[in-house]
Design a protein around this motif. Structure first.
Motif, short mmCIF file in Angstrom:
data_model
loop_
_atom_site.label_atom_id
_atom_site.label_comp_id
_atom_site.label_asym_id
_atom_site.label_seq_id
_atom_site.Cartn_x
_atom_site.Cartn_y
_atom_site.Cartn_z
N ILE A 146 88.86 80.29 36.70
CA ILE A 146 89.03 80.78 38.07
C ILE A 146 87.69 81.29 38.57
O ILE A 146 87.10 82.19 37.97
CB ILE A 146 90.10 81.87 38.16
CG1 ILE A 146 91.47 81.32 37.77
CG2 ILE A 146 90.15 82.45 39.58
CD1 ILE A 146 92.60 82.32 37.82
N ASP A 147 87.20 80.70 39.65
CA ASP A 147 85.95 81.11 40.28
C ASP A 147 86.26 81.63 41.68
O ASP A 147 87.23 81.21 42.31
CB ASP A 147 84.98 79.93 40.39
CG ASP A 147 84.61 79.37 39.03
OD1 ASP A 147 84.07 80.12 38.22
OD2 ASP A 147 84.87 78.17 38.79
N THR A 148 85.42 82.52 42.16
CA THR A 148 85.54 82.99 43.54
C THR A 148 84.54 82.24 44.40
O THR A 148 83.39 82.04 44.01
CB THR A 148 85.29 84.50 43.63
OG1 THR A 148 86.23 85.18 42.77
CG2 THR A 148 85.48 85.00 45.05
N VAL A 149 85.00 81.82 45.57
CA VAL A 149 84.19 81.01 46.49
C VAL A 149 84.13 81.71 47.85
O VAL A 149 85.14 82.21 48.35
CB VAL A 149 84.79 79.60 46.66
CG1 VAL A 149 83.98 78.78 47.65
CG2 VAL A 149 84.88 78.89 45.31
N TRP A 150 82.92 81.75 48.41
CA TRP A 150 82.71 82.24 49.76
C TRP A 150 82.11 81.11 50.59
O TRP A 150 81.22 80.41 50.12
CB TRP A 150 81.73 83.41 49.78
CG TRP A 150 82.15 84.66 49.09
CD1 TRP A 150 82.64 85.80 49.66
CD2 TRP A 150 82.06 84.94 47.68
NE1 TRP A 150 82.88 86.76 48.71
CE2 TRP A 150 82.54 86.26 47.49
CE3 TRP A 150 81.64 84.20 46.57
CZ2 TRP A 150 82.58 86.85 46.22
CZ3 TRP A 150 81.71 84.77 45.32
CH2 TRP A 150 82.17 86.08 45.15
N THR A 198 74.34 80.52 42.68
CA THR A 198 74.90 79.17 42.86
C THR A 198 75.43 79.05 44.27
O THR A 198 76.45 79.64 44.62
CB THR A 198 76.01 78.91 41.83
OG1 THR A 198 75.48 79.02 40.50
CG2 THR A 198 76.60 77.51 42.01
N TRP A 199 74.72 78.26 45.08
CA TRP A 199 75.14 78.12 46.47
C TRP A 199 74.66 76.78 47.03
O TRP A 199 73.77 76.15 46.46
CB TRP A 199 74.62 79.28 47.33
CG TRP A 199 73.13 79.47 47.33
CD1 TRP A 199 72.40 80.13 46.39
CD2 TRP A 199 72.20 79.01 48.30
NE1 TRP A 199 71.06 80.11 46.72
CE2 TRP A 199 70.90 79.44 47.89
CE3 TRP A 199 72.32 78.28 49.50
CZ2 TRP A 199 69.76 79.15 48.63
CZ3 TRP A 199 71.17 78.00 50.24
CH2 TRP A 199 69.91 78.44 49.80
N MET A 257 79.48 80.33 45.02
CA MET A 257 80.51 80.59 44.01
C MET A 257 80.00 81.56 42.97
O MET A 257 78.80 81.64 42.69
CB MET A 257 80.97 79.31 43.34
CG MET A 257 79.91 78.62 42.50
SD MET A 257 80.54 77.88 40.95
CE MET A 257 80.94 79.34 39.98
N GLU A 258 80.92 82.32 42.39
CA GLU A 258 80.64 83.18 41.25
C GLU A 258 81.81 83.11 40.27
O GLU A 258 82.96 83.00 40.69
CB GLU A 258 80.45 84.64 41.67
CG GLU A 258 79.16 84.95 42.37
CD GLU A 258 79.00 86.43 42.67
OE1 GLU A 258 79.88 87.23 42.26
OE2 GLU A 258 78.00 86.80 43.33
N THR A 260 79.49 90.73 48.19
CA THR A 260 78.87 89.40 48.12
C THR A 260 78.86 88.73 49.48
O THR A 260 77.89 88.06 49.85
CB THR A 260 79.60 88.53 47.09
OG1 THR A 260 79.48 89.14 45.79
CG2 THR A 260 79.03 87.13 47.04
N LEU A 261 79.92 88.92 50.23
CA LEU A 261 79.97 88.36 51.58
C LEU A 261 78.81 88.89 52.42
O LEU A 261 78.15 88.13 53.14
CB LEU A 261 81.31 88.70 52.23
CG LEU A 261 81.54 88.19 53.65
CD1 LEU A 261 81.40 86.67 53.71
CD2 LEU A 261 82.91 88.64 54.15
#
Length: 217
Positions: free
Chosen positions: A94-98, A167-168, A178-179, A194-195
């Motif tokens: 599971i990764d978080t994506v902005w 990583t962008w 993503m993180e 992060t946002l």
């Protein structure tokens, strides 16, 4: 069971965050699982789910943020005597994506941390900058080296290292980051922090280096 509990906790936290911030919340958004062809979406795996979705604006900049669930591996366990399957072990990531909206479309660019084993980026080249220390920490994903040279100016590189934005990608007018959360979940405070960094990063992009695209007829 553990992943279902984690998803439920994340959804509850994100819903509360959205209410406090005046943002929209959705438990899941299936259309986001393959919308961008950049990390982490280019990594292999099934059971792709975008959950804990919040979208709105920060300082006037539109964004969407969510967690991306995938299953890259399934291990089948058999008994020694009958070779009958007794268990199935799922490996879930599971990764978080902005995703932050940019003022206008920009040339494609994608950079990834070379120390993140989940990304499958070993075969990609390092960035083409004069800073060998910086280069060894990153990989360029299908990016024109000439374009990368404009993106990776010293101020932006310093920002990446200091703020740990590793990583962008830029896809059209989307800045996608993503993180992989170290402690299992990205909490609301970390999501908003992060946002804020990504809104700053968007301001460092070399807009003047690239002419705006011609208007569509």
């Amino acid at each position: 069971m553990l992943e279902a509990k984690r998803m439920m906790q994340t959804n509850e936290e994100r819903q509360a965050l959205a209410q406090q911030s005046g943002w929209r919340f959705r438990e899941q958004a299936p259309e986001l699982t393959d919308y961008w062809r950049v990390p982490p979406f280019t990594s292999h795996g099934d059971q792709r789910i975008a959950f804990g979705v919040v979208d709105g604006q920060l300082n006037g900049v539109p964004f969407v943020a969510f967690d991306f669930h995938r299953r890259p591996k399934v291990t089948h366990v058999h008994t020694a005597w009958t070779n009958k399957e007794v268990n199935q072990l799922d490996e879930v990531k599971i990764d978080t994506v902005w995703v932050v909206k940019l003022p206008r479309p920009m040339p494609y660019f994608s950079i990834a941390s070379s120390t993140e084993p989940e990304l499958e980026v070993e075969h990609y080249p390092e960035p083409p900058t004069p800073d060998s220390k910086f280069n060894r920490w990153y990989k360029m994903i299908d990016t024109d080296p000439n374009v990368a040279g404009y993106y990776l100016h010293p101020q932006l590189m310093q920002f990446m290292r200091k703020q740990k934005v590793n990583t962008w990608s830029v896809v059209g007018d989307d800045l996608v980051c993503m993180e992989h959360p170290i402690f299992g979940r990205t909490k609301p405070k970390d999501l908003t922090e992060t946002l804020g960094k990504l809104v700053q990063l968007a301001g460092l992009l070399p807009y003047n280096a690239f002419p705006p695209p011609p208007p569509q007829q």
